[in-house]
Write an enzyme that holds these catalytic residues in place. Structure first.
Site, PDB file in Angstrom:
ATOM      1  N   LYS A   1       0.849  -1.212   0.000  1.00 17.32           N
ATOM      2  CA  LYS A   1       0.000   0.000   0.000  1.00 17.32           C
ATOM      3  C   LYS A   1       0.880   1.256   0.000  1.00 17.32           C
ATOM      4  O   LYS A   1       0.652   2.197  -0.754  1.00 17.32           O
ATOM      5  CB  LYS A   1      -0.932  -0.009   1.222  1.00 17.32           C
ATOM      6  CG  LYS A   1      -2.049  -1.047   1.114  1.00 17.32           C
ATOM      7  CD  LYS A   1      -2.798  -1.241   2.437  1.00 17.32           C
ATOM      8  CE  LYS A   1      -3.767  -2.416   2.326  1.00 17.32           C
ATOM      9  NZ  LYS A   1      -4.411  -2.760   3.605  1.00 17.32           N
TER      10      LYS A   1
ATOM     11  N   GLN B   1      -4.081  -1.544   9.908  1.00 19.63           N
ATOM     12  CA  GLN B   1      -4.043  -2.869   9.297  1.00 19.63           C
ATOM     13  C   GLN B   1      -4.612  -3.923  10.252  1.00 19.63           C
ATOM     14  O   GLN B   1      -4.208  -4.002  11.402  1.00 19.63           O
ATOM     15  CB  GLN B   1      -2.587  -3.214   8.916  1.00 19.63           C
ATOM     16  CG  GLN B   1      -2.428  -4.518   8.156  1.00 19.63           C
ATOM     17  CD  GLN B   1      -3.087  -4.501   6.776  1.00 19.63           C
ATOM     18  OE1 GLN B   1      -3.017  -3.511   6.053  1.00 19.63           O
ATOM     19  NE2 GLN B   1      -3.725  -5.606   6.410  1.00 19.63           N
TER      20      GLN B   1
ATOM     21  N   ASP C   1     -10.709   3.104   4.614  1.00 16.87           N
ATOM     22  CA  ASP C   1     -11.030   1.673   4.547  1.00 16.87           C
ATOM     23  C   ASP C   1     -12.542   1.451   4.587  1.00 16.87           C
ATOM     24  O   ASP C   1     -13.020   0.339   4.315  1.00 16.87           O
ATOM     25  CB  ASP C   1     -10.394   0.935   5.745  1.00 16.87           C
ATOM     26  CG  ASP C   1      -9.133   0.172   5.358  1.00 16.87           C
ATOM     27  OD1 ASP C   1      -8.966  -0.123   4.162  1.00 16.87           O
ATOM     28  OD2 ASP C   1      -8.334  -0.133   6.260  1.00 16.87           O
TER      29      ASP C   1
END
Ligand code: NAP
Length: 300
Positions: A51, A95, A118
């Protein structure tokens, strides 16, 4: 035919890089994504690294905050608060999975909705369900983009989704049942308590598989001509490989491929699109801050 996530994600990233050039040419700073990584799980390290690397390649700024496996929930929440309050950062991801002593729900709720690229914050999830503009969870958003760019007809089709996670299966079912394009599917959402799963999967015009069991879906479970989207990524031990493992999807690719009209490979399919969608959300977050106008993203 292969649904080439690498090719399409490269196209998306090239478009985003152009958008960034324009933003900067107009006197604004580029988008800035922050990622928090707790511990050193191998798969999570790989995901976060790719990412961050993708950000750099298209001209975004990125910050990686590494915290030890033993960090307390309070310390993690403090880091999130600091990024929430940092005007130089547009998007924040934490994460997952997190160590067991940390409550994931409390953590995802702490990321302010405006920076939640997200799409995990309950406010953004609620907006998604209502069909309002919001950050859509990256994996289902990437799949929608893939269907769109390959002009795959979804209207009136029967879509079967295996797996009802909050980050993949449930938002996927929601997006494809909407009155939109892609969308307007009749959706069946299957999970571990579904009886006679095969009876459902065999009816699927579009089969989306997200359960996390390597090569679970075999040719006998798939209808001739179906579109098969394989979300699963499992590391399977393989001593012949220099890394000691290979990545497998949830679909037995070799035997299913010849039966379907389209299929995503693993790797090189949905995973690539997930990163592209995260970058799209980050640009959206940046533009929202520049203009104070809520841009609608393409799946809103
Ligand atoms: P998850 O939270 O692990 O949940 C798995 C889902 O599959 C659950 O809903 C479970 O049902 C269902 N399930 C498990 N066994 C089943 C069975 N035998 N028959 C039918 N349903 C079954 O799922 P996730 O986080 O969405 O992850 C799924 C996979 O996708 C994993 O391999 C993950 O690594 C991968 N993934 C890939 C990407 C990407 O970018 N490519 C992104 C996210 C996830 P219950 O709800 O009843 O337990």
């Amino acid at each position: 035919m292969l649904l080439d996530g690498k090719k399409i994600s490269d196209e998306v990233k090239a478009e985003l890089a152009e958008d960034v050039r324009q933003l900067v040419a107009n006197g604004h700073r580029p988008p800035h994504l922050a990622a928090i990584l707790v511990g050193s799980d191998g798969a999570s390290e790989t995901y976060v690294a790719s990412k961050v690397k993708s950000c750099e390649k298209i001209g975004y700024s990125s910050t990686l905050v590494r915290l030890s496996e033993n960090v307390t929930e309070q310390e993690l929440l403090k880091e999130i608060d600091a990024i929430n309050n940092n005007a130089e950062i547009d998007g924040l991801i934490v994460q997952l999975p997190l160590p067991k002593h940390i409550n994931e729900q409390r953590v995802t709720e702490r990321v302010v909705p405006e920076k939640d690229v997200d799409g995990f914050n309950p406010i953004n999830v609620g907006k998604l369900v209502l069909g309002l503009p919001t950050f859509v969870s990256a994996t289902p958003m990437g799949i929608i983009e893939l269907l769109k760019r390959y002009n795959i007809e979804t209207s009136g089709k029967h879509c079967v989704v295996i797996g009802r996670s909050n980050i993949v299966g449930t938002p996927m079912a929601n997006l494809l049942s909407r009155n939109s394009n892609p969308g307007n599917c009749t959706v069946t959402l299957c999970h571990s308590r579904t009886k006679n799963l095969e009876a459902f999967t065999k009816q699927a015009d579009i089969l989306i598989v997200a359960l996390g069991k390597a090569e679970f879906v075999t040719a006998n479970m798939v209808k001739e001509g179906a579109v098969v989207i394989d979300v699963g990524i499992t590391r399977v031990e393989d001593s012949t490989n220099s890394r000691g493992y290979v990545l497998k999807g949830d679909v037995k690719f070799d035997e299913v491929e010849s039966k379907c009209s389209y299929i995503t490979p693993v790797p090189g399919g949905v995973g690539r699109m997930t990163i592209a969608a995260l970058l799209q959300n980050t640009l959206l977050a940046r533009k929202n801050r520049v203009t104070h106008i809520k841009y609608q993203n393409h799946v809103s």
